[in-house]
Write a protein that holds these residues in place. Structure first.
Motif, PDB file in Angstrom:
ATOM      1  N   ILE A 210      10.252   6.665   5.848  1.00 45.99           N
ATOM      2  CA  ILE A 210       9.796   7.293   4.451  1.00 45.99           C
ATOM      3  C   ILE A 210       8.494   6.590   4.220  1.00 45.99           C
ATOM      4  O   ILE A 210       8.159   5.660   4.707  1.00 45.99           O
ATOM      5  N   TYR A 211       7.390   7.467   3.692  1.00 49.06           N
ATOM      6  CA  TYR A 211       6.067   7.068   3.385  1.00 49.06           C
ATOM      7  C   TYR A 211       6.144   7.351   2.009  1.00 49.06           C
ATOM      8  O   TYR A 211       6.268   8.441   1.523  1.00 49.06           O
ATOM      9  N   SER A 213       5.217   5.387  -2.395  1.00 43.54           N
ATOM     10  CA  SER A 213       4.473   4.403  -3.212  1.00 43.54           C
ATOM     11  C   SER A 213       4.968   4.421  -4.490  1.00 43.54           C
ATOM     12  O   SER A 213       5.944   5.190  -4.871  1.00 43.54           O
ATOM     13  N   SER A 214       4.573   3.399  -5.305  1.00 43.88           N
ATOM     14  CA  SER A 214       5.159   3.306  -6.834  1.00 43.88           C
ATOM     15  C   SER A 214       4.838   4.552  -7.581  1.00 43.88           C
ATOM     16  O   SER A 214       5.381   5.052  -8.570  1.00 43.88           O
ATOM     17  N   PHE A 218       5.752  10.461  -0.944  1.00 45.59           N
ATOM     18  CA  PHE A 218       4.807  11.431  -0.453  1.00 45.59           C
ATOM     19  C   PHE A 218       5.653  12.088   0.943  1.00 45.59           C
ATOM     20  O   PHE A 218       5.598  13.207   0.971  1.00 45.59           O
ATOM     21  N   VAL A 290      -5.042   7.777  -3.502  1.00 44.55           N
ATOM     22  CA  VAL A 290      -4.114   6.843  -3.203  1.00 44.55           C
ATOM     23  C   VAL A 290      -4.702   5.516  -2.497  1.00 44.55           C
ATOM     24  O   VAL A 290      -4.297   4.534  -2.684  1.00 44.55           O
TER      25      VAL A 290
HETATM   26  P1  AMP Z   1       3.263   0.423  -3.494  1.00 43.96           P
HETATM   27  O1  AMP Z   1       2.019   0.497  -4.282  1.00 43.96           O
HETATM   28  O2  AMP Z   1       3.638  -1.164  -3.320  1.00 43.96           O
HETATM   29  O3  AMP Z   1       4.274   1.074  -3.906  1.00 43.96           O
HETATM   30  O4  AMP Z   1       2.925   0.571  -1.926  1.00 43.96           O
HETATM   31  C1  AMP Z   1       2.546   1.836  -1.595  1.00 43.96           C
HETATM   32  C2  AMP Z   1       1.595   1.758  -0.165  1.00 43.96           C
HETATM   33  O5  AMP Z   1       2.397   1.254   0.676  1.00 43.96           O
HETATM   34  C3  AMP Z   1       1.186   3.232   0.198  1.00 43.96           C
HETATM   35  O6  AMP Z   1       0.125   3.560  -0.529  1.00 43.96           O
HETATM   36  C4  AMP Z   1       0.577   2.774   1.678  1.00 43.96           C
HETATM   37  O7  AMP Z   1      -0.502   2.197   1.569  1.00 43.96           O
HETATM   38  C5  AMP Z   1       1.708   1.595   1.828  1.00 43.96           C
HETATM   39  N1  AMP Z   1       3.020   2.317   2.440  1.00 43.96           N
HETATM   40  C6  AMP Z   1       3.998   2.970   2.127  1.00 43.96           C
HETATM   41  N2  AMP Z   1       4.710   3.611   2.971  1.00 43.96           N
HETATM   42  C7  AMP Z   1       4.164   3.398   4.113  1.00 43.96           C
HETATM   43  C8  AMP Z   1       4.532   3.772   5.386  1.00 43.96           C
HETATM   44  N3  AMP Z   1       5.538   4.165   5.854  1.00 43.96           N
HETATM   45  N4  AMP Z   1       3.624   3.482   6.469  1.00 43.96           N
HETATM   46  C9  AMP Z   1       2.416   2.804   6.178  1.00 43.96           C
HETATM   47  N5  AMP Z   1       2.296   2.268   4.797  1.00 43.96           N
HETATM   48  C10 AMP Z   1       3.072   2.440   4.048  1.00 43.96           C
END
Ligand code: AMP
Length: 491
Positions: A210-211, A213-214, A218, A290
């Motif tokens: 998964i990709y 964020s808080s 996505f 983002v």
């Molecule tokens: P957070 O704000 O702590 O929820 O982190 C979100 C951020 O983590 C995203 O905007 C990305 O930069 C990074 N992130 C989340 N998922 C991935 C993923 N699958 N691969 C690479 N980076 C990720």
């Protein structure tokens, strides 16, 4: 992050990894305390809200969602007690564990480090059938008592024998022999942990699912067992309103008063192009940037698929140079190749643009680890690493070095455990353990002070990196003649 693609999702997962309903998942998950916004709303990282809501209120038994970590341990905000209980329960179920995970690769490595530091106490608990007095939270003690039902000398002997060997290569598959894959994100900034995870797991597949964020979920990786280098996330258009801001890495910065670039709808994304993700969420964010740069790799039906390129604006800059996360990582990777003959590797790094000296210079903090039979590299090797990093950086940087606009790159070797302390500091300041990612560039004074207080040795690049001066360049025009013997240094 990140409950939406639950590792438990049998329907999907049985297509990729058969038999997951025949065992358990060892997942190291953590929450942090809630805070309140000035307006009185509860605020917490998404992992915390997810675990609180999902794990606590999970009802029906799902054979694909059997985990070793007791809910009470996950929901404990004291990270030591939480980790201790999760590790102990994971060891108790060692032969049943079929997959091991954390949100990010760094979280899983932190768990391995915990085992390295605390295996003696854990083995003692297994031998005596009692839980360490350091775990005081009654709900955790009750939950652990359900699985730690008596002395288990055989398991204690096994843990002592394996961890006492001081041979950590393949420790994951030795401790949990039936593990089929690692369930962790290793794309983006986490990619640097792939070699270390391979080392500890004997090369188990890594599933990046998964990709998210808080702010918003996505995308999903529809081929979760593919090699990390091939991961593309398919945007889930129902999770929010997604727009794309075209991103041209080579474009000159726009003048201040120019209008923002036109946003592109998902359906109009062009394969091969890079975009910055812009979201409008159900929770109320409107056209929120983002900060992630994504490259379109294709489409699944009408939904674009993206390779995560990097986070924007993670830069080191002294003069007109700009070094981003990808370049820095490539430079560290290239330089750390010089450590292989010593069986040494860089386990963590971060950097800082030190403008206190004139000219300013890049400082890169390295935490090193030795493998079996390894030896600490001599100072000359680390100096050579500095130069190798410089060789790997972009032409503007190398030009700046040759024109003495930038001082020699410095590597500061810090003692083992420094990056863990850095994480502890971030957690104490409100960061979420589950979502923590070591910053690749630091500027906060307390963090820099922490790093500097743990420095074992300092090394500077002994020469300028190669830079072939074009016939007539900006630096010519500004009279920046090369003062370094750079052209004599072989790449
Ligand atoms: P957070 O704000 O702590 O929820 O982190 C979100 C951020 O983590 C995203 O905007 C990305 O930069 C990074 N992130 C989340 N998922 C991935 C993923 N699958 N691969 C690479 N980076 C990720």
């Amino acid at each position: 992050m990140w409950g939406i693609v639950r590792s438990d999702d049998g329907g999907a997962w049985r297509r990729y990894v058969p038999g997951l309903d025949k065992g358990k998942g060892l997942y190291f998950f953590f929450i942090k305390s809630e805070t309140k916004t000035p307006g009185g709303l509860p605020a917490m990282p998404v992992t915390t809200s997810f675990y609180k809501r999902y794990i606590k209120h999970r009802r029906a038994f799902n054979p694909y969602d059997v985990r070793t970590s007791p809910t009470a341990a996950i929901l404990c905000t004291d990270s030591f007690q939480s980790m201790y209980a999760q590790m102990l329960c994971g060891l108790l179920a060692r032969t049943e564990v079929l997959r091991i995970g954390a949100v990010f690769a760094s979280g899983l490595l932190r768990a391995i480090r915990f085992l390295q530091l605390h295996w003696k106490e854990l083995a003692h608990d297994l031998r005596t059938g009692t839980l360490s007095g350091k775990v005081v939270e009654p709900s955790i003690r009750d939950a652990v008592a359900e699985v730690l039902t008596g002395p288990n000398a055989e398991l204690a002997d096994f843990v002592t024998a394996e961890c006492g060997k001081d041979k950590w290569e393949g420790i994951i598959t030795r401790m949990w022999p039936n593990t089929k894959y690692l369930d962790v994100i290793v794309t983006g900034a986490m990619a640097q942990y792939i070699p270390t995870l391979k080392f500890y797991s004997g090369g188990l597949p890594m599933a990046c699912k998964i990709y998210a964020s808080s702010e918003c979920y996505f995308g999903l990786n529809l081929r979760p067992m593919c090699d990390p280098s091939e991961v593309s996330y398919t945007i889930m258009p129902n999770m929010g309103y997604f727009e794309l801001m075209p991103h041209d890495p080579d474009a000159a910065p726009l003048p201040r008063d120019s209008p923002p670039p036109r946003l592109v709808d998902l359906a109009d994304a062009e394969v091969g192009r890079e975009y910055e993700l812009v979201i409008t969420t159900y929770a109320g964010l409107c056209r929120y940037r983002v900060g992630d740069i994504l490259q379109v790799t294709g489409f699944h039906n009408a939904a674009p698929q993206f390779r995560f390129v990097r986070r924007k604006n993670v830069l080191l800059s002294i003069d007109s140079d700009k070094t981003d996360e990808v370049e820095l990582q490539a430079a560290v990777e290239r330089a750390s190749g010089l450590l292989s003959p010593y069986n040494a590797s860089v386990v963590e790094y971060t950097s800082h643009a030190d403008a206190a000296t004139i000219p300013g210079h890049y400082v890169v903090y390295w935490e090193l680890a030795l493998r079996e039979g390894g030896a600490w590299p001599e100072a000359a090797v680390l100096e050579r690493c500095c130069l190798e990093m410089e060789q790997a950086l972009n032409a503007v940087y190398r030009q700046g070095r040759n024109g003495e606009a930038i001082g020699p790159l410095e590597i500061r070797v810090v003692r083992a455990g420094t990056f863990e302390e850095m994480m502890d500091y971030a957690v104490s300041r409100g960061a979420s353990i589950s979502q923590y990612k070591a910053p690749r560039c630091v500027s906060l004074v307390p963090i820099i002070e922490l790093l500097n207080s743990r420095v074992l040795s300092k090394h500077f690049s002994p020469a300028c990196p190669n830079y072939i001066q074009p016939a007539r360049t900006t630096s010519d025009r500004h009279g920046l003649a090369s003062k370094c013997p750079s052209s004599t240094i072989p790449v």
